[in-house]
Design a protein around this motif. Sequence first.
Motif, PDB file in Angstrom:
ATOM      1  N   LEU A 168       3.892 -14.408  28.037  1.00 14.06           N
ATOM      2  CA  LEU A 168       2.745 -15.040  27.372  1.00 14.06           C
ATOM      3  C   LEU A 168       2.134 -14.062  26.372  1.00 14.06           C
ATOM      4  CD1 LEU A 168       1.071 -16.942  30.340  1.00 14.06           C
ATOM      5  CD2 LEU A 168       2.361 -17.922  28.438  1.00 14.06           C
ATOM      6  N   ARG A 169       2.866 -13.870  25.282  1.00 13.63           N
ATOM      7  CA  ARG A 169       2.447 -12.934  24.247  1.00 13.63           C
ATOM      8  C   ARG A 169       1.948 -13.694  23.017  1.00 13.63           C
ATOM      9  NH1 ARG A 169       8.091 -11.571  24.551  1.00 13.63           N
ATOM     10  NH2 ARG A 169       8.578 -10.297  26.383  1.00 13.63           N
ATOM     11  N   ASP A 170       1.029 -13.081  22.316  1.00 12.42           N
ATOM     12  CA  ASP A 170       0.585 -13.582  21.014  1.00 12.42           C
ATOM     13  C   ASP A 170       0.276 -15.079  21.059  1.00 12.42           C
ATOM     14  OD1 ASP A 170       0.881 -11.002  19.958  1.00 12.42           O
ATOM     15  OD2 ASP A 170       3.007 -11.353  19.587  1.00 12.42           O
ATOM     16  N   GLU A 171       1.116 -15.866  20.382  1.00 14.37           N
ATOM     17  CA  GLU A 171       0.833 -17.300  20.262  1.00 14.37           C
ATOM     18  C   GLU A 171       1.570 -18.157  21.290  1.00 14.37           C
ATOM     19  OE1 GLU A 171      -1.513 -18.576  18.195  1.00 14.37           O
ATOM     20  OE2 GLU A 171      -1.917 -16.434  17.927  1.00 14.37           O
ATOM     21  N   THR A 172       2.259 -17.538  22.224  1.00 12.86           N
ATOM     22  CA  THR A 172       2.968 -18.313  23.248  1.00 12.86           C
ATOM     23  C   THR A 172       1.979 -19.108  24.094  1.00 12.86           C
ATOM     24  OG1 THR A 172       4.697 -16.640  23.357  1.00 12.86           O
ATOM     25  CG2 THR A 172       4.578 -18.187  25.185  1.00 12.86           C
ATOM     26  N   ARG A 173       2.320 -20.350  24.372  1.00 13.01           N
ATOM     27  CA  ARG A 173       1.463 -21.215  25.177  1.00 13.01           C
ATOM     28  C   ARG A 173       2.065 -21.421  26.558  1.00 13.01           C
ATOM     29  NH1 ARG A 173       1.550 -26.445  21.642  1.00 13.01           N
ATOM     30  NH2 ARG A 173       0.073 -27.224  23.194  1.00 13.01           N
ATOM     31  N   GLY A 174       1.230 -21.351  27.584  1.00 16.41           N
ATOM     32  CA  GLY A 174       1.636 -21.738  28.917  1.00 16.41           C
ATOM     33  C   GLY A 174       1.231 -23.177  29.164  1.00 16.41           C
ATOM     34  N   LEU A 175       2.156 -24.015  29.587  1.00 20.39           N
ATOM     35  CA  LEU A 175       1.873 -25.409  29.930  1.00 20.39           C
ATOM     36  C   LEU A 175       2.307 -25.620  31.372  1.00 20.39           C
ATOM     37  CD1 LEU A 175       3.079 -27.308  26.709  1.00 20.39           C
ATOM     38  CD2 LEU A 175       0.722 -26.778  27.391  1.00 20.39           C
ATOM     39  N   PHE A 176       1.313 -25.723  32.258  1.00 18.38           N
ATOM     40  CA  PHE A 176       1.578 -25.753  33.683  1.00 18.38           C
ATOM     41  C   PHE A 176       1.070 -27.054  34.291  1.00 18.38           C
ATOM     42  CE2 PHE A 176       0.691 -21.102  32.784  1.00 18.38           C
ATOM     43  CZ  PHE A 176       2.038 -20.782  32.616  1.00 18.38           C
ATOM     44  N   LEU A 177       1.959 -27.786  34.931  1.00 11.32           N
ATOM     45  CA  LEU A 177       1.601 -29.028  35.607  1.00 11.32           C
ATOM     46  C   LEU A 177       0.969 -28.703  36.957  1.00 11.32           C
ATOM     47  CD1 LEU A 177       4.915 -30.788  34.673  1.00 11.32           C
ATOM     48  CD2 LEU A 177       2.688 -31.755  34.119  1.00 11.32           C
ATOM     49  N   LYS A 178      -0.271 -29.127  37.141  1.00  9.60           N
ATOM     50  CA  LYS A 178      -1.010 -28.822  38.362  1.00  9.60           C
ATOM     51  C   LYS A 178      -1.559 -30.105  38.981  1.00  9.60           C
ATOM     52  CE  LYS A 178      -1.222 -25.193  39.422  1.00  9.60           C
ATOM     53  NZ  LYS A 178      -0.221 -24.367  40.137  1.00  9.60           N
ATOM     54  N   GLY A 179      -1.885 -30.035  40.273  1.00 12.44           N
ATOM     55  CA  GLY A 179      -2.337 -31.200  41.018  1.00 12.44           C
ATOM     56  C   GLY A 179      -3.836 -31.279  41.184  1.00 12.44           C
ATOM     57  N   ARG A 180      -4.262 -31.881  42.270  1.00 13.21           N
ATOM     58  CA  ARG A 180      -5.685 -32.171  42.470  1.00 13.21           C
ATOM     59  C   ARG A 180      -6.527 -30.924  42.711  1.00 13.21           C
ATOM     60  NH1 ARG A 180      -5.845 -36.268  47.176  1.00 13.21           N
ATOM     61  NH2 ARG A 180      -4.145 -37.112  45.899  1.00 13.21           N
ATOM     62  N   GLU A 181      -5.882 -29.784  42.974  1.00  5.21           N
ATOM     63  CA  GLU A 181      -6.622 -28.534  43.174  1.00  5.21           C
ATOM     64  C   GLU A 181      -6.761 -27.732  41.881  1.00  5.21           C
ATOM     65  OE1 GLU A 181      -8.128 -27.830  46.008  1.00  5.21           O
ATOM     66  OE2 GLU A 181      -7.359 -29.725  46.802  1.00  5.21           O
ATOM     67  N   THR A 182      -6.564 -28.396  40.758  1.00  7.99           N
ATOM     68  CA  THR A 182      -6.580 -27.694  39.477  1.00  7.99           C
ATOM     69  C   THR A 182      -7.854 -26.888  39.266  1.00  7.99           C
ATOM     70  OG1 THR A 182      -5.121 -29.312  38.409  1.00  7.99           O
ATOM     71  CG2 THR A 182      -6.491 -27.961  36.970  1.00  7.99           C
ATOM     72  N   ASP A 183      -9.003 -27.513  39.449  1.00  4.28           N
ATOM     73  CA  ASP A 183     -10.273 -26.828  39.190  1.00  4.28           C
ATOM     74  C   ASP A 183     -10.418 -25.575  40.048  1.00  4.28           C
ATOM     75  OD1 ASP A 183     -10.866 -28.743  37.347  1.00  4.28           O
ATOM     76  OD2 ASP A 183     -12.279 -29.840  38.616  1.00  4.28           O
ATOM     77  N   ALA A 184     -10.060 -25.674  41.315  1.00  7.11           N
ATOM     78  CA  ALA A 184     -10.156 -24.523  42.215  1.00  7.11           C
ATOM     79  C   ALA A 184      -9.175 -23.426  41.798  1.00  7.11           C
ATOM     80  CB  ALA A 184      -9.884 -24.952  43.655  1.00  7.11           C
ATOM     81  N   GLU A 185      -7.984 -23.810  41.361  1.00  5.49           N
ATOM     82  CA  GLU A 185      -7.000 -22.817  40.938  1.00  5.49           C
ATOM     83  C   GLU A 185      -7.450 -22.108  39.670  1.00  5.49           C
ATOM     84  OE1 GLU A 185      -2.866 -23.734  40.893  1.00  5.49           O
ATOM     85  OE2 GLU A 185      -3.001 -25.148  42.559  1.00  5.49           O
ATOM     86  N   VAL A 186      -8.025 -22.853  38.724  1.00  5.95           N
ATOM     87  CA  VAL A 186      -8.519 -22.239  37.492  1.00  5.95           C
ATOM     88  C   VAL A 186      -9.659 -21.271  37.807  1.00  5.95           C
ATOM     89  CG1 VAL A 186      -9.721 -22.667  35.311  1.00  5.95           C
ATOM     90  CG2 VAL A 186      -7.786 -24.113  35.974  1.00  5.95           C
ATOM     91  N   ALA A 187     -10.575 -21.683  38.684  1.00  7.35           N
ATOM     92  CA  ALA A 187     -11.692 -20.814  39.061  1.00  7.35           C
ATOM     93  C   ALA A 187     -11.179 -19.536  39.718  1.00  7.35           C
ATOM     94  CB  ALA A 187     -12.635 -21.554  39.999  1.00  7.35           C
ATOM     95  N   SER A 188     -10.184 -19.654  40.574  1.00  4.50           N
ATOM     96  CA  SER A 188      -9.610 -18.487  41.237  1.00  4.50           C
ATOM     97  C   SER A 188      -8.928 -17.570  40.223  1.00  4.50           C
ATOM     98  CB  SER A 188      -8.607 -18.931  42.296  1.00  4.50           C
ATOM     99  OG  SER A 188      -8.020 -17.836  42.954  1.00  4.50           O
ATOM    100  N   ALA A 189      -8.213 -18.172  39.269  1.00  2.00           N
ATOM    101  CA  ALA A 189      -7.533 -17.373  38.251  1.00  2.00           C
ATOM    102  C   ALA A 189      -8.527 -16.610  37.388  1.00  2.00           C
ATOM    103  CB  ALA A 189      -6.659 -18.271  37.381  1.00  2.00           C
ATOM    104  N   LEU A 190      -9.662 -17.221  37.093  1.00  2.00           N
ATOM    105  CA  LEU A 190     -10.663 -16.589  36.244  1.00  2.00           C
ATOM    106  C   LEU A 190     -11.350 -15.404  36.921  1.00  2.00           C
ATOM    107  CD1 LEU A 190     -12.242 -19.713  34.514  1.00  2.00           C
ATOM    108  CD2 LEU A 190     -10.975 -17.860  33.397  1.00  2.00           C
ATOM    109  N   GLU A 191     -11.208 -15.282  38.227  1.00  2.00           N
ATOM    110  CA  GLU A 191     -11.743 -14.110  38.911  1.00  2.00           C
ATOM    111  C   GLU A 191     -10.926 -12.858  38.586  1.00  2.00           C
ATOM    112  OE1 GLU A 191     -11.785 -15.002  43.035  1.00  2.00           O
ATOM    113  OE2 GLU A 191     -13.342 -16.551  42.880  1.00  2.00           O
ATOM    114  N   ARG A 192      -9.672 -13.062  38.225  1.00  5.39           N
ATOM    115  CA  ARG A 192      -8.767 -11.937  37.985  1.00  5.39           C
ATOM    116  C   ARG A 192      -8.258 -11.861  36.550  1.00  5.39           C
ATOM    117  NH1 ARG A 192      -4.568 -13.357  42.607  1.00  5.39           N
ATOM    118  NH2 ARG A 192      -3.341 -11.758  41.523  1.00  5.39           N
TER     119      ARG A 192
END
Length: 221
Positions: A168-192
């Motif tokens: 995930l360098r420069d302009e590379t985009r990550g496109l990740f299919l996530k389920g109903r726990e998306t919000d919790a996973e994003v919040a957890s990721a933002l801690e780190r």
Amino acid sequence: MSAGSKRPDLIEGPESFAEAFKVSHETIHRLRRYAELLEHWQKTTNLVAPSTLPQVWSRHFADSAQLAALAPEARLWLDLGSGGGFPGLVVAILNSGTPGFRMHLVESNQKKCAFLGQVARATEAPVDIHAMRIEQFAKSAQSLDPDVVSARALAPLPRLLELAEPFLRDETRGLFLKGRETDAEVASALERWTFDGMRHASLTDDDARIVEIKAPRRRDQ
């Protein structure tokens, strides 16, 4: 290609898939062959949840195809933990006629790689299959500079970012299919991590999201 107005729960087969995603008869032929091979291999290899096999056109093909619509300009893709080929192999089949398109599929399970190889040959999909762990691939392919890194049902987002970080360098985009726990996973990721991101609604599941991420950085750096 783009998703039309047809409801995903009405994508019950090749005809409704073609209408929803505006793809050619040749693409549908290739996906039909994919579906046949998936059903055959599923008898001996766990590629998808057995209960989802009757809904392959919606649960797997449409779910994967929606990523292609989010990055129509991308020519070099990297799909992590490809499993039965979702989303990477489907995206590759949809881009079979796109000049310069190439999909790299990374999967450590040898049986699944054999399946991916048979589907790729049968559909003439523009893919390279790497039968190794993602961490090993990251060391051997340091020069790879994909436009998109994708994954589905691979790991929670914090771990997924660790796996995808080398690409995930420069302009590379990550496109990740996530389920109903998306919000919790994003919040957890933002801690780190810090990153530019957004959440796209899923065409196939009201409770799911596509998490788009760019420029992730570890907070301890």
